[in-house]
Enzyme design. Structure first.
Site: not given
Length: 84
Positions: A15-18, A23
């Site tokens: 996962h990343c920020k959004r 990702t």
């Protein structure tokens, strides 16, 4: 990618920020190690990135050299482990 392909680390959350760009690039490169064709890699990326898809992300995935990864299990498949 070494962490993601090591079954000792599964299940794995990426996962990343959004959950789209970083990702998407990581998963796209992972798919290339799984020998997915580039069209399928891009289709999956676009399905999750939707309107936020970036040409630069796709270019990165396209140019990613799988052969640069030494000792990576080329037959790695996420689905193999969970079919049992």
């Amino acid at each position: 990618l070494r962490v993601a392909t090591d079954v000792k680390n599964h299940p794995l959350l990426i996962h990343c920020k959004r959950g789209k760009h970083r990702t998407g690039c990581l998963v796209g490169c992972l798919r290339k190690t799984q020998r997915w064709c580039l069209t399928s890699v891009f289709d999956e990326y676009q399905r999750f990135a939707a309107a936020k898809a970036r040409v630069s992300d796709q270019r990165f995935m396209e140019l990613f050299d799988v052969s640069s990864l030494k000792n990576l299990p080329m037959s790695f498949s996420i689905s193999k482990r969970y079919k049992q």
